[in-house]
Design a protein around this motif. Structure first.
Motif, PDB file in Angstrom:
ATOM      1  N   VAL A 115       0.862  -1.343   0.381  1.00 32.63           N
ATOM      2  CA  VAL A 115       0.429   0.396   0.169  1.00 32.63           C
ATOM      3  C   VAL A 115       1.024   1.010  -0.208  1.00 32.63           C
ATOM      4  N   GLU A 116       2.018   1.052   1.027  1.00 31.66           N
ATOM      5  CA  GLU A 116       2.527   2.176   0.573  1.00 31.66           C
ATOM      6  C   GLU A 116       3.960   2.585  -0.986  1.00 31.66           C
ATOM      7  N   GLN A 117       3.807   1.425  -1.074  1.00 32.76           N
ATOM      8  CA  GLN A 117       4.545   1.593  -2.635  1.00 32.76           C
ATOM      9  C   GLN A 117       3.636   2.048  -3.546  1.00 32.76           C
ATOM     10  N   ALA A 118       2.493   1.891  -3.125  1.00 36.87           N
ATOM     11  CA  ALA A 118       1.494   2.122  -4.227  1.00 36.87           C
ATOM     12  C   ALA A 118       1.042   4.160  -3.874  1.00 36.87           C
ATOM     13  N   ARG A 119       1.605   4.772  -3.044  1.00 34.50           N
ATOM     14  CA  ARG A 119       0.474   5.579  -2.419  1.00 34.50           C
ATOM     15  C   ARG A 119       1.816   6.644  -3.295  1.00 34.50           C
ATOM     16  N   GLN A 120       2.938   6.161  -2.986  1.00 31.40           N
ATOM     17  CA  GLN A 120       4.128   6.673  -2.949  1.00 31.40           C
ATOM     18  C   GLN A 120       4.266   6.974  -4.091  1.00 31.40           C
ATOM     19  N   ALA A 121       3.852   6.188  -5.324  1.00 36.33           N
ATOM     20  CA  ALA A 121       3.759   5.989  -6.512  1.00 36.33           C
ATOM     21  C   ALA A 121       2.535   7.326  -7.400  1.00 36.33           C
ATOM     22  N   PHE A 122       1.228   6.681  -6.803  1.00 35.28           N
ATOM     23  CA  PHE A 122      -0.116   7.255  -6.627  1.00 35.28           C
ATOM     24  C   PHE A 122       0.718   9.081  -6.478  1.00 35.28           C
ATOM     25  N   CYS A 139     -13.947   8.254  -2.615  1.00 38.25           N
ATOM     26  CA  CYS A 139     -13.306   7.151  -2.956  1.00 38.25           C
ATOM     27  C   CYS A 139     -12.443   6.217  -3.652  1.00 38.25           C
ATOM     28  N   LEU A 140     -12.968   6.487  -4.345  1.00 41.04           N
ATOM     29  CA  LEU A 140     -12.652   6.179  -5.804  1.00 41.04           C
ATOM     30  C   LEU A 140     -10.801   6.678  -5.760  1.00 41.04           C
ATOM     31  N   ARG A 141     -10.472   7.677  -5.660  1.00 40.67           N
ATOM     32  CA  ARG A 141      -9.116   8.214  -5.629  1.00 40.67           C
ATOM     33  C   ARG A 141      -8.231   7.900  -4.582  1.00 40.67           C
ATOM     34  N   ARG A 142      -9.283   7.406  -2.969  1.00 41.31           N
ATOM     35  CA  ARG A 142      -7.849   6.431  -1.964  1.00 41.31           C
ATOM     36  C   ARG A 142      -7.915   5.348  -2.643  1.00 41.31           C
ATOM     37  N   LEU A 143      -8.914   4.718  -3.081  1.00 41.16           N
ATOM     38  CA  LEU A 143      -8.807   3.089  -3.707  1.00 41.16           C
ATOM     39  C   LEU A 143      -7.773   3.249  -4.171  1.00 41.16           C
ATOM     40  N   GLU A 144      -7.867   4.223  -5.607  1.00 42.13           N
ATOM     41  CA  GLU A 144      -6.704   4.277  -5.842  1.00 42.13           C
ATOM     42  C   GLU A 144      -4.982   4.224  -5.727  1.00 42.13           C
ATOM     43  N   ARG A 145      -5.437   5.537  -5.065  1.00 42.12           N
ATOM     44  CA  ARG A 145      -3.695   5.988  -4.571  1.00 42.12           C
ATOM     45  C   ARG A 145      -3.508   4.672  -3.317  1.00 42.12           C
ATOM     46  N   GLU A 193     -10.736  -1.066 -11.811  1.00 37.09           N
ATOM     47  CA  GLU A 193     -10.899  -2.078 -12.155  1.00 37.09           C
ATOM     48  C   GLU A 193     -10.202  -2.498 -10.724  1.00 37.09           C
ATOM     49  N   ILE A 194     -10.863  -3.075 -10.275  1.00 40.69           N
ATOM     50  CA  ILE A 194     -10.132  -4.409  -8.650  1.00 40.69           C
ATOM     51  C   ILE A 194      -8.476  -5.205  -9.537  1.00 40.69           C
ATOM     52  N   THR A 195      -7.566  -4.124  -8.395  1.00 41.13           N
ATOM     53  CA  THR A 195      -6.122  -4.928  -8.735  1.00 41.13           C
ATOM     54  C   THR A 195      -5.689  -6.013  -8.075  1.00 41.13           C
ATOM     55  N   PRO A 196      -4.584  -6.845  -8.306  1.00 42.71           N
ATOM     56  CA  PRO A 196      -4.745  -7.888  -7.309  1.00 42.71           C
ATOM     57  C   PRO A 196      -4.264  -7.416  -6.306  1.00 42.71           C
ATOM     58  N   LEU A 197      -3.648  -6.811  -5.305  1.00 42.51           N
ATOM     59  CA  LEU A 197      -3.780  -6.047  -3.729  1.00 42.51           C
ATOM     60  C   LEU A 197      -5.307  -5.978  -4.002  1.00 42.51           C
ATOM     61  N   GLY A 198      -5.809  -5.279  -4.837  1.00 40.95           N
ATOM     62  CA  GLY A 198      -7.768  -4.704  -4.534  1.00 40.95           C
ATOM     63  C   GLY A 198      -8.361  -6.520  -3.318  1.00 40.95           C
ATOM     64  N   ARG A 199      -8.222  -7.737  -4.354  1.00 44.03           N
ATOM     65  CA  ARG A 199      -8.377  -9.044  -4.530  1.00 44.03           C
ATOM     66  C   ARG A 199      -8.343  -9.555  -3.314  1.00 44.03           C
TER      67      ARG A 199
END
Lengths: 107, 107
Positions: free
Chosen positions: A94-101, B43-49, B68-74
């Motif tokens: 999650v941290e990695q994703a946040r930094q990329a975002f 909410c979508l922005r947070r999920l994406e971040r 789209e849901i990511t593998p991490l989201g799954r």
């Protein structure tokens, strides 16, 4: 929706610290780093109203109150533990994703 | 704490509706009864971040965006499902506790 009233950080942490037995307000507060008096009071009241924690006034001087997890509250511990385990396991991703975002949006 | 940013009602519902495949914003909105434009956008922005949902701009006219849901989201779906199942199973007990609590305090 029930989830909003159930799955907040302090509720999860209160149920975790009450796992080993009843505690007084101040003992709970000590174990919850960063919680304010007001936030903990509201949290315990919500937990009590939802039947997840019971509140008992102990005949003492000065009068003290102790909180105990109820049988219903205990049934919530496994899902909470699963969610907590997820956050611990996946935090680096999650941290990695946040930094990329954040980098993507900073450009 | 990560839990606060993860375990909210709309996030859980968005991950549930994206389970079967990618959807556009408006298709998600239609399936989430009562969500406002602003709440869903945030909410979508947070999920994406957090890396739980990916956002793709589709070359279309008018330009559309799909999520789209990511593998991490799954990996978050099983703990969310457990929590959701708890709320469904225990709702009657929670309701009973609330009524008892409210009556106790109304006296």
């Amino acid at each position: 929706m029930l989830i909003d009233q159930i799955a907040d950080k302090w509720s999860m942490m209160v149920l975790a610290v009450l796992d080993s037995g009843p505690l007084r307000f101040n003992a709970i507060k000590k174990q919850l780093e960063g919680v304010t008096q007001k936030a903990l009071t509201q949290c315990l009241r919500r937990l009590e109203r939802n039947g997840l924690v019971s509140r008992e006034v102990i005949a003492d001087s000065p009068v003290a109150v102790q909180y105990e997890i109820t049988p219903l509250g205990r049934t919530l511990q496994p899902p909470f533990r699963a969610l907590y385990a997820w956050t611990i396991a996946k935090m680096p991703e999650v941290e990695q994703a946040r930094q990329a975002f954040d980098q993507r949006w900073a450009r």
